[in-house]
Design a protein around this motif. Structure first.
Motif, short mmCIF file in Angstrom:
data_model
loop_
_atom_site.label_atom_id
_atom_site.label_comp_id
_atom_site.label_asym_id
_atom_site.label_seq_id
_atom_site.Cartn_x
_atom_site.Cartn_y
_atom_site.Cartn_z
N TRP A 1 -13.75 5.70 6.34
CA TRP A 1 -14.65 4.72 6.95
C TRP A 1 -16.08 5.22 6.85
CZ3 TRP A 1 -12.05 3.96 12.43
CH2 TRP A 1 -10.75 3.45 12.24
N GLY B 1 -3.15 16.82 11.58
CA GLY B 1 -4.03 16.57 10.45
C GLY B 1 -5.16 17.56 10.27
N ASN C 1 -11.96 14.37 7.24
CA ASN C 1 -11.31 15.69 7.27
C ASN C 1 -9.99 15.75 6.50
OD1 ASN C 1 -11.49 18.43 8.25
ND2 ASN C 1 -9.72 17.92 9.54
N PRO C 2 -9.10 14.78 6.70
CA PRO C 2 -7.79 14.88 6.00
C PRO C 2 -7.86 14.61 4.50
CG PRO C 2 -7.66 13.49 7.96
CD PRO C 2 -9.10 13.70 7.67
N ILE C 3 -9.00 14.07 4.00
CA ILE C 3 -9.11 13.87 2.55
C ILE C 3 -10.15 14.82 1.95
CG2 ILE C 3 -8.35 11.46 2.55
CD1 ILE C 3 -11.34 10.67 2.31
N TRP D 1 -2.87 21.16 6.40
CA TRP D 1 -1.78 20.48 5.70
C TRP D 1 -0.99 21.43 4.82
CZ3 TRP D 1 -1.08 15.35 6.94
CH2 TRP D 1 -2.15 14.71 7.57
N LYS E 1 1.58 12.27 5.29
CA LYS E 1 0.79 11.26 4.57
C LYS E 1 1.00 11.49 3.08
CE LYS E 1 -3.64 13.83 4.56
NZ LYS E 1 -4.05 14.11 3.18
N ASN F 1 -4.13 -1.79 0.64
CA ASN F 1 -4.55 -0.43 0.91
C ASN F 1 -5.79 -0.47 1.76
OD1 ASN F 1 -2.89 1.77 -0.21
ND2 ASN F 1 -3.16 0.66 -2.15
N VAL F 2 -5.91 0.51 2.65
CA VAL F 2 -7.06 0.58 3.54
C VAL F 2 -7.71 1.94 3.39
CG1 VAL F 2 -6.08 -1.03 5.21
CG2 VAL F 2 -5.65 1.41 5.47
N GLN F 3 -8.91 2.08 3.94
CA GLN F 3 -9.60 3.36 3.90
C GLN F 3 -9.10 4.23 5.06
OE1 GLN F 3 -13.53 0.84 3.14
NE2 GLN F 3 -13.95 3.02 3.15
N PRO F 4 -9.04 5.54 4.84
CA PRO F 4 -8.62 6.41 5.95
C PRO F 4 -9.70 6.47 7.02
CG PRO F 4 -9.30 7.73 4.07
CD PRO F 4 -9.33 6.29 3.61
N ASP F 5 -9.28 6.72 8.26
CA ASP F 5 -10.19 6.70 9.40
C ASP F 5 -11.26 7.79 9.29
OD1 ASP F 5 -7.71 5.50 9.86
OD2 ASP F 5 -7.69 5.93 12.01
N THR F 6 -10.85 8.97 8.81
CA THR F 6 -11.75 10.13 8.89
C THR F 6 -11.76 10.90 7.56
OG1 THR F 6 -9.93 11.49 9.73
CG2 THR F 6 -11.34 10.42 11.38
N VAL G 1 -9.62 2.26 -2.56
CA VAL G 1 -10.46 1.24 -1.90
C VAL G 1 -11.62 1.92 -1.18
CG1 VAL G 1 -8.93 1.18 0.13
CG2 VAL G 1 -10.43 -0.77 -0.36
N PRO H 1 0.82 -1.22 0.00
CA PRO H 1 0.00 0.00 0.00
C PRO H 1 0.86 1.27 0.00
CG PRO H 1 0.09 -0.93 2.20
CD PRO H 1 0.82 -1.89 1.31
N TRP I 1 -0.17 7.24 9.00
CA TRP I 1 0.58 8.49 8.99
C TRP I 1 1.82 8.35 9.87
CZ3 TRP I 1 -3.76 12.50 10.59
CH2 TRP I 1 -4.77 12.48 9.61
N ASN J 1 -5.27 6.42 -3.42
CA ASN J 1 -5.25 5.79 -2.13
C ASN J 1 -4.45 6.65 -1.18
OD1 ASN J 1 -6.72 3.22 -1.82
ND2 ASN J 1 -5.51 2.58 -3.60
N VAL J 2 -4.86 6.65 0.08
CA VAL J 2 -4.19 7.45 1.10
C VAL J 2 -3.79 6.55 2.25
CG1 VAL J 2 -5.45 9.55 0.50
CG2 VAL J 2 -6.37 8.03 2.25
N GLN J 3 -2.95 7.06 3.13
CA GLN J 3 -2.55 6.31 4.30
C GLN J 3 -3.60 6.47 5.39
OE1 GLN J 3 1.77 8.16 3.59
NE2 GLN J 3 1.74 6.79 5.33
N PRO J 4 -3.82 5.43 6.19
CA PRO J 4 -4.77 5.58 7.29
C PRO J 4 -4.22 6.51 8.37
CG PRO J 4 -3.66 3.46 7.43
CD PRO J 4 -3.20 4.09 6.15
N ASP J 5 -5.15 7.14 9.08
CA ASP J 5 -4.76 8.14 10.08
C ASP J 5 -3.94 7.53 11.21
OD1 ASP J 5 -6.99 8.83 8.52
OD2 ASP J 5 -7.90 10.08 10.06
N LYS K 1 -14.79 -0.66 7.16
CA LYS K 1 -13.61 -0.37 6.32
C LYS K 1 -13.27 -1.63 5.56
CE LYS K 1 -10.08 -1.30 9.91
NZ LYS K 1 -9.19 -2.38 9.50
N ASN L 1 -13.49 8.19 0.58
CA ASN L 1 -13.43 6.76 0.91
C ASN L 1 -13.05 6.54 2.37
OD1 ASN L 1 -10.66 7.40 0.68
ND2 ASN L 1 -10.14 5.32 0.06
#
Lengths: 586, 586
Positions: B566, A495, B553-555, A498, A539, B546-551, B447, A446, A566, A546-550, B539, B564
């Protein structure tokens, strides 16, 4: 002495749980309880139990990870070490011949005995508690020395103490001498005696097998990592191969009864020479952070279990096409096995497999490489031939490549089946039959990024001479599958907001979907007035967005792989010395 | 009437900010201030300013999104509507000929006038505040009616009021009649008069152009979505194409001076027929959640701006290979343009481009499709030919496909250059020259997963008859680029612990790296005793881990695409009626 303290944390906690469980004879247990720290860690206690259940296949990895923990127990450094030399002759014990020991191979009848130098040991009651699982049974009625030479983590005082607690007698001196002669004949000065030299700057995570990562400041000085600084991830002793004798064997579906074999010279003269610049990353990169959430099992890699090199060789897809294999749908192949020439004591080679589509797809650029940065591949990195699988986890970039096998099933070896898989966060060693939840084998990785400068905890001194003090933050970003890095975001407020980092032009020039190499980045941060620290977060975003999880917690897994949350660093800010403190009142 | 309330939120807030800024003449401004709600939303205020800066290219999108906001302003429903019929003859105003209006085309000299039915309007001072940007200048000295017919969101009472506030006179009745005759000749009953019928269950997010998503409960009843329930994302009126006359043109690099053209019959008879089951997802899927963080610009899609169909057609790679184009490195092509036959009033077609490697790679299975679920493709979904680009954002799956052009640059149209790109979270409409930060065009999607049942806010009644009450949670997961879904994790405690959902077998049977279709999933959750609600989180993990980001706001991004994070739902739990309340004391 340094290695002694490096190995302590994980090691003691694992074996302490063994003792707490009462599997070790009482006389030994008591003295060890006094000696060992009491670890308040249920996960580790349960780890001890779980490991005995998984059986012999786990041993390789469990043992290599014993040398992995960070230096933590500084308060122990003044304790008095009680030295035990295992296997010394003890005059007060009976003597047994090797033939007698050989007869003790059943827990149900005479018990299970083993030999170590002059010592004879009854391990019957210990088997269930052995952190390495039932692989210990391979030594039933025999010497354990050959095993300990492969799994060098046993060469530790605390293991020696446990062993001596199981002592039942002395081995007949005639047999001791015969065994020693046999051992030297087979292993010479030991399987790790012929390891290559390594760069002194490398941070060693394990000596046998050798695993080490470069200092982040040196690693990020160049886009291409010098061979000497390329991170080293060995699973077994490094083999010593004669390039003139070496032939790679290709067999399996499509290659008839016998398969074919090609010398390095055959590869060079038959197929078009290709160059690929790839970043190789270990699945365990950034494991150290994950184990801070909850202990995981594996080498304690920091942020630099990855490096970048230019590899020269031939496309695997060109070789396969040469032999008529182009379309996986037509020939019914599903997996391509890649097997190394490094072997453990049971003869099992390090091996892995990749999906056949990866092997056949010329745009995936899978290489059978014979040069690394325009030099013959160094022994630590796979001499003379290495499989380079761009965008795919390091574990499938098999070194010392000896065999390629086309198959309808995955490679069945330990590192493909039991390791380098993604466990769910709800599964740990306390989970019944946890190996059932091992998840799919890790292939493409990832999206990832980390800050390499400054290091976390490293104080940043303010100049105090300019209008605004600036901190230059550096790092890397990378994604699996050739996905380009589109953006690197840096935050100073966890976060909420940015800033966009500047990406290295060598990185952004990579082709769409074939960005095998990392993206070094840099950002000058204005340091706010009147703060005593900065918490910096990074991040990255790849070309699939695709992004990194928090956070790490939701991706935590018992093997500590795939940490791409992150990356966060804490930087204390040191104020400049002031000539006049009352300036503030002006 | 329903549409009136649907369009209110975004529309009013946008135009209210226009008024607050003082761009509207005072007489109008005062009455509107009384009439409009005051919105305390700085972002939207700034959006109004930002939009005037970006210029004409943004209009298409801005206007389509005016119909996008969720129903929020229920408190307004009892207000008395003051009806204005725009363009009515007003006896107290002077009369101008069309020739006179035609002469008012410069803000520096005579000002800029436009016509609407009988009305003449001076828009000079309004241009800077126009939410659609300077595209309004296309109507300088002319009638705005043809534009309003394309961008139907103008047909709203509040826009009419603003227009009448700019009124300066009446148009000569002779010219009014001439213009009306010309309009009817050109557009008949209007460009949207010939739209296809739609299923009544669809939730409409915009009528002109038509955009609608299916109810989640219906959508997830089948692995393949029935054509009538497939989500509809139109950017322009649906063209009405005669399949017997239709020929697709292929031109650009490698196709010589004139290119080639192929009828649908040519495609069917010349190339191998292929079938691909893909999920198509709109970039704006789950935008509604993102706008709850901070207002974004676009249609307010909930969780079902995606659907799955079996497409039948021919591989684009087969067509290109037929004409000798196999290797992008040899021919120097970088992008493959895909242009539709749906056009806006300026003649600009909807178009997009994909990287040439995607088009040429047979394993990407890009299709020129002529059937959808074994039927001719319905008009709303691209009749007669549609580009199917598996694993890639819906916007590149171009409908009503008319032209394919091989080029060394991306498609230059609005939706490739100005939209469907990923803005950084730190950029919004208040950012100077925000379009500079538009990011790379969206191709493969990240994802994704969402819960479709129960819906958030939907009360779950407890049975109370069993030992443990169970809630069945359902949803989908999907990832771009053909990446298989490995696992779906569900949490009831905001991600502290997770349960693994059961994945649909049709989904898990998909080939590695070619999992173009979604993964429906289900999980039975034991409802804990004595709770009044459950917050459920989902998620997914794809085959690149690759996983989904938690929140969110950062995306967050100003266009509200690529949400994408959660997915979270809140489910009130309704306790069963009890016969005896004192049971608890037993």
């Amino acid at each position: 002495m340094k290695m002694r303290s490096l190995v302590r944390t994980n090691f003691l906690s694992r074996w302490n749980s063994v003792i707490s469980k009462g599997h070790v004879p009482v006389a030994l247990s008591t003295s060890l309880q006094d000696r060992f720290r009491v670890w308040d860690n249920k996960a580790l206690f349960l780890a001890g139990l779980g490991l005995s259940a998984i059986g012999m296949t786990m041993l390789d990895d469990n043992m290599t990870q014993l040398e992995s923990a960070p230096i933590e127990n500084k308060e122990e450094s003044n304790e008095v070490e009680i030295k035990i030399t295992p296997g010394e002759f003890k005059a007060d014990l009976p003597t047994y011949t090797l033939a007698q020991v050989n007869a003790h191979i059943s827990a149900k009848t005479d018990g299970i005995w083993v030999v170590y130098k002059n010592g004879v040991y009854d391990i019957t009651k210990f088997i269930a508690a052995h952190p390495g699982g039932t692989k210990i049974l391979l030594a039933s009625g025999k010497s354990i020395e050959p095993f300990w030479q492969i799994y060098a983590a046993h060469n530790h005082g605390d293991v020696h103490k446990i062993l001596e607690g199981l002592r039942v007698g002395n081995l007949d001196p005639v047999d001791v001498k015969a065994l020693e002669e046999e051992r030297v004949k087979k292993f010479g000065a030991g399987p790790y005696a012929n390891e290559p030299m390594r760069h002194p700057a490398m941070k060693i995570n394990s000596n046998q097998p050798f695993n080490a990562e470069p200092p982040p400041e040196l690693l990020m000085e160049t886009f291409i990592t010098p061979n000497d600084l390329f991170f080293i991830r060995n699973h077994l002793p490094v083999p010593d191969i004669d390039i003139n004798q070496h032939k790679i064997e290709i067999s399996g579906i499509g290659f008839g009864q016998d398969g074919i074999s090609l010398s390095v010279e055959d590869l060079k003269t038959t197929f078009k020479q290709r160059e690929v610049i790839t970043t190789i990353q270990c699945a365990g990169n950034r494991r150290a952070e994950m184990s801070q959430i909850k202990q995981v099992n594996g080498l304690s890699w920091d942020t630099t279990a990855l490096s970048t090199a230019k590899w020269t060789g031939v496309y695997l897809s060109d070789i396969l096409a040469f032999y008529g294999i182009v379309d996986e749908d037509e020939v019914g192949i599903k997996h391509c096995h890649l097997e190394g020439l490094d072997r453990d004591i049971t003869g099992q080679a390090y091996g892995a497999s990749i999906p056949i589509a990866t092997a056949l797809d010329k745009r995936k650029e899978v290489l059978i490489a014979y040069a690394m940065n325009d030099e013959p591949i160094p022994r630590d990195h796979g001499y003379p031939l290495r499989a380079i699988v761009p965008g795919t986890v390091g574990a499938r970039n098999v070194k010392f490549l000896g065999r390629i096998i086309l198959s309808d099933e995955e490679y069945q070896g330990f590192w493909q089946q039991k390791d380098y898989r993604g466990f769910p966060p709800n599964v740990d060693y306390s989970t019944q039959d946890f190996h059932r939840f091992a998840g799919a084998s890790i292939q493409e990785l990832p999206v990832q990024s980390a800050i390499t400068e400054p290091r976390t905890g490293q104080t940043w001194p303010l100049e105090g001479s300019e209008e605004v003090d600036v901190m230059t933050v550096k790092g890397y970003a990378w994604s699996g599958g050739g996905r380009n890095i589109l953006r690197v975001d840096v935050s100073l407020d966890n976060g909420q907001t940015w800033q966009e980092a500047t990406l290295a032009p060598e990185a952004t020039a990579q082709r769409y979907g074939r960005a095998w190499a990392w993206t070094p980045w840099t950002l000058d941060i204005d340091i706010p007035d009147d703060i005593d620290h900065l918490d910096v977060v990074v991040k990255a975003i790849d070309s699939s967005y695709n992004v990194q999880p928090d956070t790490i917690n939701p991706i935590w897994n018992m093997r500590g792989v795939l940490n791409n949350a992150w990356h966060r660093i804490h930087v204390p800010i040191q104020k400049p010395l002031r000539e006049k403190d009352d300036d503030e009142d002006e």
